[in-house]
Scaffold this motif. Sequence first.
Motif: not given
Length: 242
Positions: A88-89, A119-126, A153-156, A161-162
């Motif tokens: 998904v990411q 999805q990027i932020i929520e799944n990174c937190a998950f 690494r990219w997602c974090i 930075a978001s």
Amino acid sequence: MQSSKVLILLLNAIHLVIASHAGDQVVDQSYGQQESDKHIIGSKEEFRILLKQKRSQQLAAIKTLNSFGRYEQKYTMVDNIFSKLFEVQQNAKQTIENSSYVLGLDLPTDGHQLESLSQIIENCAFFGDIVLRLPDISHRVLTTHHEYQVLYRWCISFAIASDLCDKNTLKMFDLLAQELSLEPKDDSYVNPYKKSNKAKSRLNSDIPIERTNGDNNNKKSAKRIQKVTKRGPRLSKSKTEL
């Protein structure tokens, strides 16, 4: 009966990965569920509030997962969750990179882009909460899937930075960076969920991972996050430093 509970938990966890809190939410029909939410988030503050709610659901799922006694069951579930999560990411990353969204500025008005951003932020937190609370299993899975490293690494970096994460989520990402050795570990960093640390500590699984030096460590955390934010992720590159 136990296997049925495991399957239900796995499907619920995958649902949390696929369905974001923003835009049109569509769950794979192969899992027998489909839902639509036409509400479009209008502000960063609303996004942060909904992110807190989603993280609460995710943490509840992780707590249930952690309650299973059999190690291999946990391993299989984490492996499956990570597999779907990074799928998904990758798709969400491509959507954002091909959009006009500028990281850190206003939320996109396009529903599909907003869903991908969520999805990027929520799944990174998950992902972060799973790694921190199931570190031994998570490291074992990540060791067998080196292809995940560039993407997480990219997602974090992207999430930090978001300007869409609350303080607790930013603190979690700081701890995650240390757990994954993306940043040097503070002298006081201890993950009580690690098997090697459980024998040394009376902390139970409900106690959060944190440092022990109070304000000094909070300042270090803020400086580290500020440093990452200034550098920012390079959305056009295949690799991003944290």
